[in-house]
Scaffold this motif. Structure first.
Motif: not given
Ligand code: BES
Ligand code: MN
Ligand code: ZN
Length: 507
Positions: A183, A186-187, A190, A294, A298, A301-302, A488, A491-492, A495
């Protein structure tokens, strides 16, 4: 990129530039957090007193450096504040650990290796510490003249994060740490995309990055270039991109899993630069507008993170990429665009461009009838006014889904807040000429934008809109695990939504 290792070594014998320990804010001064026992012992149990002498209180974000005790291979002990010490039967929360690890990692920028001996009670804590450290270790130095000029040169990221005190052979622990690595990598990618100057990241370049990553991770990728967009009738994306010498793109990333029973679609606003177009932004409002992609960063990345984690859910990412520029070929205020959905839009303000590219991508995403769509966008200044620079707003056509997103965000440590879509604001977008105008009332502008987007979501599809205009780009100083510049944001949360969906806990 920062490496992550798990270590069972005891602190004294560890070769590292620093040993990171936690210090809490106790009722009577600083208290050494669990995990630092070996270190405290080496100071003859006087560590709390030494920290107090050095002025430490244990407050969140505080850094205290002290020379390592005799016999330690590492030269430095770095004590990071964890905030208020938890009650006897409780432990430090995941977000406190994540932030403290981030603060410590930032303080160690440029170091080769740091060993983290922060308190952890379970696998989730280990994941949070790894996440915070790897996010805090981030630095964007691609445009710094490394070495030649010590002042302007970047120090480079922290080289290696070693986690102490966990159970490296435990399956759950390993999974949590591996998840954190996937995670955060990838974040951070981003963040790199967001921070890359717009002269080096136009829609074509972004699409190329997505293509390369997709191939690497077994994700199917399709890129619609100008020709294909024209053929398909994507009037919103084309209209926004019309003023730029760099043509727009729509990127579709499809991650599929053989055992998936659900399908999520993520849609990202990818304006690689937002000048405002003919409704040009004044100086003072365009310096950071490279961050206007952004949302797409995101989403990208996700999707890659979901693939790396092998989540049992199908995730389609849509990146709506365009550069919003004024020129002789640019869309004018007053122009009417025929959107991909067939609806017509009177463009009253070319600076309200995000909703135009998203409208086409939302309609394209809807055609696949996913179980839910989430769009992410730096959409409105109004949302920044409403929620400030650290909280994103969540709107939806389904209250339960909106709540699920706010809950998922909370779980991963991203501040968010549910926002309404008041029906009465819709009529402000009535156009005498077209089906709808791209602007309405100024008051509640973030909600107006949400109402506009809602019109381009397919009938009966659960949809949420996440406006990250505030938290996407940090113009202030760094804090916790958040650097200056691209953060970022979202992103989380995305995910987590994919994980919850895979586990059958969503929808
Ligand atoms: N990209 C901006 C929104 C934005 C503002 C993002 C601040 C990040 C920080 C967006 O395209 C925009 O310009 N929105 C306008 C809409 C208005 C013209 C209806 C705005 O919010 O002013
Ligand atoms: Mn704009
Ligand atoms: Zn914009």
């Amino acid at each position: 990129m920062t490496a992550l290792t798990l270590s069972t070594a005891a602190a004294p014998g560890l070769r590292a530039d620093a040993i990171v320990i936690g210090v809490g804010k106790g009722g009577k001064g600083p208290v050494v957090a669990p995990g630092a026992d070996a270190v405290d012992k080496a100071y003859d149990g006087r560590l709390a007193g030494i920290l107090e002498t050095l002025g430490a209180s244990g407050a969140e974000g505080e850094i205290t450096k002290l020379p390592a005790p005799a016999g330690f291979k590492a030269p430095l002990v770095l004590a990071v504040g964890l905030g208020t010490e938890p009650a006897d039967d409780e432990a430090y929360g995941a977000e406190a650990l994540r932030r403290a690890a981030g603060v410590a990692a930032r303080a160690l920028t440029g170091a080769k290796k740091a060993a983290f001996a922060l308190p952890l009670t379970d696998a989730a804590d280990a994941g949070a510490i790894a996440e915070g450290a790897l996010l805090g270790a981030y630095s964007f130095d691609a445009y710094k003249d490394n070495g030649k000029d010590a002042k302007s040169g970047g120090k480079g990221p922290l080289g290696e994060v070693a986690l102490l005190g966990g159970k490296p052979r435990d399956k759950e622990y390993k999974a949590a740490v591996e998840r954190a690595l996937a995670v955060t990598e990838e974040l951070n990618r981003a963040r790199d995309l967001i921070n890359t100057p717009p002269n080096d990241l136009d829609p074509e370049a972004f699409a190329a990055v997505a293509q390369t990553a997709a191939k690497e991770h077994g994700i199917k990728v399709e890129v619609l270039d100008e020709k294909a967009l024209e053929k398909g009738g994507y009037g919103g994306i084309l209209g926004v991109g019309a003023g730029s010498a760099a043509g727009p793109r729509l990127v579709k990333l499809s991650y599929t899993h053989a055992e998936a029973t659900k399908h999520l679609a993520f849609v990202g606003k990818g304006i690689t630069y937002d000048s405002g177009g003919i409704s040009l932004k004044p100086a003072g409002h365009n310096e950071t507008m490279k961050c206007d992609m952004s949302g797409a960063a995101a989403v990208f990345a996700a999707v890659v993170a979901a693939a790396r984690l092998g989540l049992a859910v199908n995730v389609t990412g849509w990146l709506a990429l365009a550069e919003n520029m004024p020129s002789g070929s640019a869309t004018r205020p007053g122009d009417v665009l025929r959107m991909y959905s067939g609806k017509t839009v009177e463009v009253l303000n070319t600076d309200a461009e995000g909703r135009l590219v998203l409208a086409d991508a939302l309609w394209a995403a809807s055609a696949e009838k996913p179980d839910a769509i989430v769009d992410v966008a730096t959409l409105t200044g109004a949302m920044v006014l409403a929620l400030g620079s650290r909280t994103f707003g969540v709107m939806a056509n389904d209250d339960a889904f909106r709540a699920a997103i706010v809950d998922a965000a909370e779980e991963v440590g991203e501040p968010s807040w549910p926002m309404p879509l008041p029906e009465h604001l819709r009529k402000g977008m009535d156009s005498p000429t077209a089906d709808i105008a791209n602007m309405g009332e100024r008051m509640g502008g973030g909600l107006v934008a949400g109402l506009f987007l809602r019109e381009f979501v397919g009938e009966g599809i659960t949809w949420a809109h996440v406006d990250i205009a505030g938290p996407a780009f940090n113009e202030g100083g760094p804090f916790g695990y958040t650097p200056k510049g691209g953060t970022g944001s979202a992103v989380r949360t995305l995910v987590r939504l994919a994980e919850l969906t895979a586990a059958g806990d969503l929808g």
